[in-house]
Design a protein around this motif. Structure first.
Motif, PDB file in Angstrom:
ATOM      1  N   GLY A  98       0.880  -1.349  -0.068  1.00 57.73           N
ATOM      2  CA  GLY A  98       0.040  -0.072   0.089  1.00 57.73           C
ATOM      3  C   GLY A  98       0.770   1.108  -0.044  1.00 57.73           C
ATOM      4  N   ASP A  99       2.078   1.269   0.362  1.00 56.27           N
ATOM      5  CA  ASP A  99       2.919   2.456   0.303  1.00 56.27           C
ATOM      6  C   ASP A  99       3.333   2.963  -0.901  1.00 56.27           C
ATOM      7  OD1 ASP A  99       2.828   2.418   3.102  1.00 56.27           O
ATOM      8  OD2 ASP A  99       4.806   1.819   3.467  1.00 56.27           O
ATOM      9  N   VAL A 100       3.310   2.317  -1.987  1.00 57.12           N
ATOM     10  CA  VAL A 100       3.839   2.696  -3.354  1.00 57.12           C
ATOM     11  C   VAL A 100       2.744   3.899  -3.564  1.00 57.12           C
ATOM     12  CG1 VAL A 100       3.963   2.137  -5.812  1.00 57.12           C
ATOM     13  CG2 VAL A 100       4.703   0.501  -4.109  1.00 57.12           C
ATOM     14  N   VAL A 101       1.270   3.610  -3.554  1.00 58.79           N
ATOM     15  CA  VAL A 101       0.461   4.691  -4.115  1.00 58.79           C
ATOM     16  C   VAL A 101       0.559   5.852  -3.109  1.00 58.79           C
ATOM     17  CG1 VAL A 101      -2.176   5.053  -4.355  1.00 58.79           C
ATOM     18  CG2 VAL A 101      -1.144   2.884  -5.042  1.00 58.79           C
ATOM     19  N   VAL A 102       0.506   5.626  -1.630  1.00 60.29           N
ATOM     20  CA  VAL A 102       0.703   6.804  -0.832  1.00 60.29           C
ATOM     21  C   VAL A 102       1.893   7.482  -1.215  1.00 60.29           C
ATOM     22  CG1 VAL A 102       1.058   7.431   1.530  1.00 60.29           C
ATOM     23  CG2 VAL A 102      -0.452   5.698   0.907  1.00 60.29           C
ATOM     24  N   LEU A 103       3.180   7.016  -1.366  1.00 59.42           N
ATOM     25  CA  LEU A 103       4.249   7.866  -1.604  1.00 59.42           C
ATOM     26  C   LEU A 103       4.356   8.332  -3.042  1.00 59.42           C
ATOM     27  CD1 LEU A 103       6.902   5.152  -0.240  1.00 59.42           C
ATOM     28  CD2 LEU A 103       6.833   7.509   0.234  1.00 59.42           C
ATOM     29  N   ALA A 104       3.599   7.676  -3.921  1.00 56.58           N
ATOM     30  CA  ALA A 104       3.381   8.483  -5.275  1.00 56.58           C
ATOM     31  C   ALA A 104       2.524   9.547  -5.306  1.00 56.58           C
ATOM     32  CB  ALA A 104       3.053   7.487  -6.384  1.00 56.58           C
ATOM     33  N   ASP A 105       1.601   9.306  -4.423  1.00 61.25           N
ATOM     34  CA  ASP A 105       0.601  10.656  -4.485  1.00 61.25           C
ATOM     35  C   ASP A 105       1.292  11.894  -3.944  1.00 61.25           C
ATOM     36  OD1 ASP A 105      -2.273  11.562  -4.430  1.00 61.25           O
ATOM     37  OD2 ASP A 105      -1.750  12.085  -2.785  1.00 61.25           O
ATOM     38  N   VAL A 112      10.713   8.334 -10.986  1.00 59.75           N
ATOM     39  CA  VAL A 112       9.507   7.948 -12.101  1.00 59.75           C
ATOM     40  C   VAL A 112       8.439   8.765 -11.732  1.00 59.75           C
ATOM     41  CG1 VAL A 112       7.779   6.145 -12.447  1.00 59.75           C
ATOM     42  CG2 VAL A 112      10.325   5.450 -12.130  1.00 59.75           C
ATOM     43  N   VAL A 113       7.835   9.014 -10.725  1.00 57.66           N
ATOM     44  CA  VAL A 113       6.615   9.965 -10.330  1.00 57.66           C
ATOM     45  C   VAL A 113       7.052  11.552 -10.706  1.00 57.66           C
ATOM     46  CG1 VAL A 113       4.988  11.073  -8.688  1.00 57.66           C
ATOM     47  CG2 VAL A 113       5.509   8.526  -8.741  1.00 57.66           C
ATOM     48  N   GLU A 114       8.189  11.996 -10.447  1.00 57.30           N
ATOM     49  CA  GLU A 114       8.317  13.299 -11.004  1.00 57.30           C
ATOM     50  C   GLU A 114       8.235  13.446 -12.147  1.00 57.30           C
ATOM     51  OE1 GLU A 114      11.423  14.458  -8.603  1.00 57.30           O
ATOM     52  OE2 GLU A 114      10.435  14.882  -6.633  1.00 57.30           O
ATOM     53  N   ARG A 115       8.934  12.317 -13.006  1.00 55.81           N
ATOM     54  CA  ARG A 115       9.258  12.447 -14.452  1.00 55.81           C
ATOM     55  C   ARG A 115       7.777  12.540 -15.091  1.00 55.81           C
ATOM     56  NH1 ARG A 115      12.962   9.050 -14.907  1.00 55.81           N
ATOM     57  NH2 ARG A 115      11.666   6.987 -15.041  1.00 55.81           N
ATOM     58  N   ALA A 116       6.916  11.722 -14.602  1.00 56.86           N
ATOM     59  CA  ALA A 116       5.449  11.555 -15.151  1.00 56.86           C
ATOM     60  C   ALA A 116       4.928  12.698 -14.967  1.00 56.86           C
ATOM     61  CB  ALA A 116       4.947  10.226 -14.441  1.00 56.86           C
ATOM     62  N   VAL A 117       4.993  13.253 -13.937  1.00 62.94           N
ATOM     63  CA  VAL A 117       4.023  14.701 -13.679  1.00 62.94           C
ATOM     64  C   VAL A 117       4.688  15.874 -14.514  1.00 62.94           C
ATOM     65  CG1 VAL A 117       3.425  16.499 -12.138  1.00 62.94           C
ATOM     66  CG2 VAL A 117       3.444  14.000 -11.403  1.00 62.94           C
ATOM     67  N   TYR A 118       6.050  15.832 -14.677  1.00 66.49           N
ATOM     68  CA  TYR A 118       6.669  16.780 -15.592  1.00 66.49           C
ATOM     69  C   TYR A 118       6.290  16.683 -16.945  1.00 66.49           C
ATOM     70  CZ  TYR A 118      10.647  17.595 -18.739  1.00 66.49           C
ATOM     71  OH  TYR A 118      11.490  17.744 -19.891  1.00 66.49           O
ATOM     72  N   MET A 148       5.558  17.706  -6.893  1.00 63.93           N
ATOM     73  CA  MET A 148       5.966  18.153  -8.083  1.00 63.93           C
ATOM     74  C   MET A 148       5.043  19.004  -8.793  1.00 63.93           C
ATOM     75  SD  MET A 148       8.595  17.604 -10.044  1.00 63.93           S
ATOM     76  CE  MET A 148       9.332  18.256 -11.654  1.00 63.93           C
ATOM     77  N   ALA A 149       3.782  18.748  -8.774  1.00 60.31           N
ATOM     78  CA  ALA A 149       2.907  19.569  -9.606  1.00 60.31           C
ATOM     79  C   ALA A 149       2.871  20.868  -8.699  1.00 60.31           C
ATOM     80  CB  ALA A 149       1.380  18.866  -9.178  1.00 60.31           C
ATOM     81  N   ALA A 150       3.010  21.073  -7.459  1.00 56.68           N
ATOM     82  CA  ALA A 150       3.140  22.377  -6.752  1.00 56.68           C
ATOM     83  C   ALA A 150       4.472  23.172  -7.254  1.00 56.68           C
ATOM     84  CB  ALA A 150       3.144  22.211  -5.379  1.00 56.68           C
ATOM     85  N   GLU A 151       5.464  22.276  -7.339  1.00 60.41           N
ATOM     86  CA  GLU A 151       6.886  22.928  -8.221  1.00 60.41           C
ATOM     87  C   GLU A 151       6.636  23.567  -9.581  1.00 60.41           C
ATOM     88  OE1 GLU A 151      11.203  21.369  -9.277  1.00 60.41           O
ATOM     89  OE2 GLU A 151      10.179  20.190  -7.613  1.00 60.41           O
ATOM     90  N   LEU A 152       5.509  22.697 -10.313  1.00 59.00           N
ATOM     91  CA  LEU A 152       5.405  23.075 -11.534  1.00 59.00           C
ATOM     92  C   LEU A 152       4.516  24.208 -11.791  1.00 59.00           C
ATOM     93  CD1 LEU A 152       5.472  19.579 -13.380  1.00 59.00           C
ATOM     94  CD2 LEU A 152       7.237  21.621 -13.685  1.00 59.00           C
ATOM     95  N   GLY A 153       3.680  24.792 -10.602  1.00 60.27           N
ATOM     96  CA  GLY A 153       2.961  25.730 -10.488  1.00 60.27           C
ATOM     97  C   GLY A 153       1.288  25.336 -11.105  1.00 60.27           C
ATOM     98  N   TRP A 154       1.212  24.039 -10.920  1.00 59.49           N
ATOM     99  CA  TRP A 154      -0.029  23.427 -11.177  1.00 59.49           C
ATOM    100  C   TRP A 154      -1.298  24.055 -10.187  1.00 59.49           C
ATOM    101  CZ3 TRP A 154      -0.436  17.736 -12.800  1.00 59.49           C
ATOM    102  CH2 TRP A 154       0.732  17.493 -13.950  1.00 59.49           C
ATOM    103  N   GLN A 155      -2.437  24.226 -10.564  1.00 61.19           N
ATOM    104  CA  GLN A 155      -3.520  24.879  -9.578  1.00 61.19           C
ATOM    105  C   GLN A 155      -4.033  23.757  -8.715  1.00 61.19           C
ATOM    106  OE1 GLN A 155      -4.329  28.243  -9.510  1.00 61.19           O
ATOM    107  NE2 GLN A 155      -2.688  28.476 -10.954  1.00 61.19           N
ATOM    108  N   ARG A 156      -3.975  22.655  -9.168  1.00 56.27           N
ATOM    109  CA  ARG A 156      -4.446  21.578  -8.379  1.00 56.27           C
ATOM    110  C   ARG A 156      -3.784  20.097  -9.054  1.00 56.27           C
ATOM    111  NH1 ARG A 156      -8.359  18.110 -10.366  1.00 56.27           N
ATOM    112  NH2 ARG A 156      -8.739  18.181 -12.474  1.00 56.27           N
ATOM    113  N   TRP A 157      -3.886  19.143  -7.957  1.00 54.44           N
ATOM    114  CA  TRP A 157      -3.156  17.677  -8.267  1.00 54.44           C
ATOM    115  C   TRP A 157      -4.190  16.847  -8.606  1.00 54.44           C
ATOM    116  CZ3 TRP A 157       0.099  14.867  -9.718  1.00 54.44           C
ATOM    117  CH2 TRP A 157      -0.060  13.374  -9.500  1.00 54.44           C
TER     118      TRP A 157
END
Length: 354
Positions: free
Chosen positions: A183-190, A231-237, A196-205
């Motif tokens: 269960g920790d993979v999904v928690v950490l990925a979120d 992997v997650v940060e690359r996918a969001v970017y 990363m979304a906040a770093e990129l200036g997204w309005q919401r996740w």
């Protein structure tokens, strides 16, 4: 020392490891943190320091694998001017810098035997001697050390001092790999996705889509939390659409234009998995195959010898697939560590394990 990293997880195995570290923090005793690369050993070391009575004193971090063997002792214990070529002035070592606080020694298993000897004296008597000096210096330092190796095996191979290990293992905190943290993979990925979304200036996740969640949950994460974060940060970017992130690239080197040559390790492993059933099918259809039980002579002694040969080949293959890491090999075969060691000795495979 301020950090942006956090210790995140809700699986029972991970919470148990954190609880053990938290209980040991209040005691002024050495602690060993064991775990694969990327499991968060340094974060647990920081937790041990922050929850200890030394929390307002220095936390000094040293990666023992980052320096050549010739400089390790000078880095740990300091040196006087002229002690060796290039030592133009005296310098305090990490022990003196950490006086009153905590010294975190990462990759402890890479220390040379000479450095281990000096480290034992520092732990045993609370004093160190700078290189080139004959005057001991008293230090009050708590040692927290980390490694991804099984140190008792290194003791058996005479690569690590048994008396030093005895002094450092008052408490041993073993961090579970990410694949064992249900269960920790999904928690950490979120968590990494939101950051990363906040770093990129997204309005919401927007979260992850079902295809991405399937990929994240299905991968074994040999690089653990560090690999997952990348992997997650690359996918969001890379995501440029509206809605949940639903495209994950686990291997950033995967490309049809990859230079010719040896395939990446992950690709080789996949090819081997696909090839195994085909090889087995071909072997079973080959008439007169010497490895088939049906072609063997009947008799208990012959049966036992062929079973023993099969077991030895299975052990050797499993060791190679797990890069001769005995803990991982035991897990992959469904054996305890002691059962695996017994089997390796029985088949004279101990000498093949690096």
């Amino acid at each position: 020392m301020e950090r942006t990293s956090q210790v995140i997880g809700q699986s029972g195995a991970f919470i148990d490891a954190l609880e053990r570290a938290s209980r040991a923090a209040a005691l002024d005793r050495p602690v060993l943190v064991i775990g694969e690369r990327g499991t968060g050993k340094e974060l647990v070391a920081e937790r041990l320091h922050r929850l200890s009575p030394r929390w307002d004193q220095p936390l000094v971090i040293m990666n023992c694998a980052a320096l050549p063997e010739t400089l390790i002792e000078a880095e740990l214990f300091g040196h006087e001017a002229g002690a060796f070529t290039g030592a133009t002035k005296a310098r305090a070592g990490r022990f003196e810098e950490a006086d009153g606080g905590t010294l975190f020694l990462d990759e402890l298993g890479t220390l040379s035997m000479a450095a281990q000897d000096r480290l034992l004296r520092a732990v045993e008597y609370g004093e160190i001697t700078r290189i080139g000096s004959s005057r001991p210096v008293r230090v009050d330092v708590r040692i927290v050390a980390a490694t991804n190796e099984h140190l008792p095996d290194k003791v058996d191979r005479h690569e690590f001092r048994a008396d030093l290990l005895d002094r450092l293992c008052f408490e041993v905190v073993t961090l579970p790999p990410l694949r064992a943290r249900a269960g920790d993979v999904v928690v950490l990925a979120d968590h990494f996705g939101r950051r990363m979304a906040a770093e990129l200036g997204w309005q919401r996740w927007p979260g992850f889509g079902p295809a991405a969640l399937d990929q994240l949950s299905g991968h074994r994460w040999p690089g653990n939390v560090r690999e997952l974060r990348n992997v997650v940060e690359r996918a969001v970017y890379r995501w440029e659409r509206d809605g949940p992130v639903d495209s994950i690239e686990i291997d950033p080197f995967a490309s049809p234009y990859r230079p010719r040559g040896q395939a990446p390790a992950a690709t080789r492993a996949q090819q081997a998995e696909r090839a195994e059933p085909e090889a087995e099918e071909g072997a079973s259809s080959a008439p007169g195959s010497d490895d088939e039980v049906a072609a063997c002579e009947v008799g208990p002694s012959d049966f036992k010898s062929r079973v023993a040969r099969f077991e030895r080949e299975l052990l050797a293959r499993a060791l190679a697939e797990n890069r001769f890491n005995q803990r991982q090999t035991a897990d992959s075969l469904g054996l305890s560590y002691d059962q695996l060691r017994h089997a390796l000795r029985r088949h004279d495979l101990i000498g093949t394990v690096a």
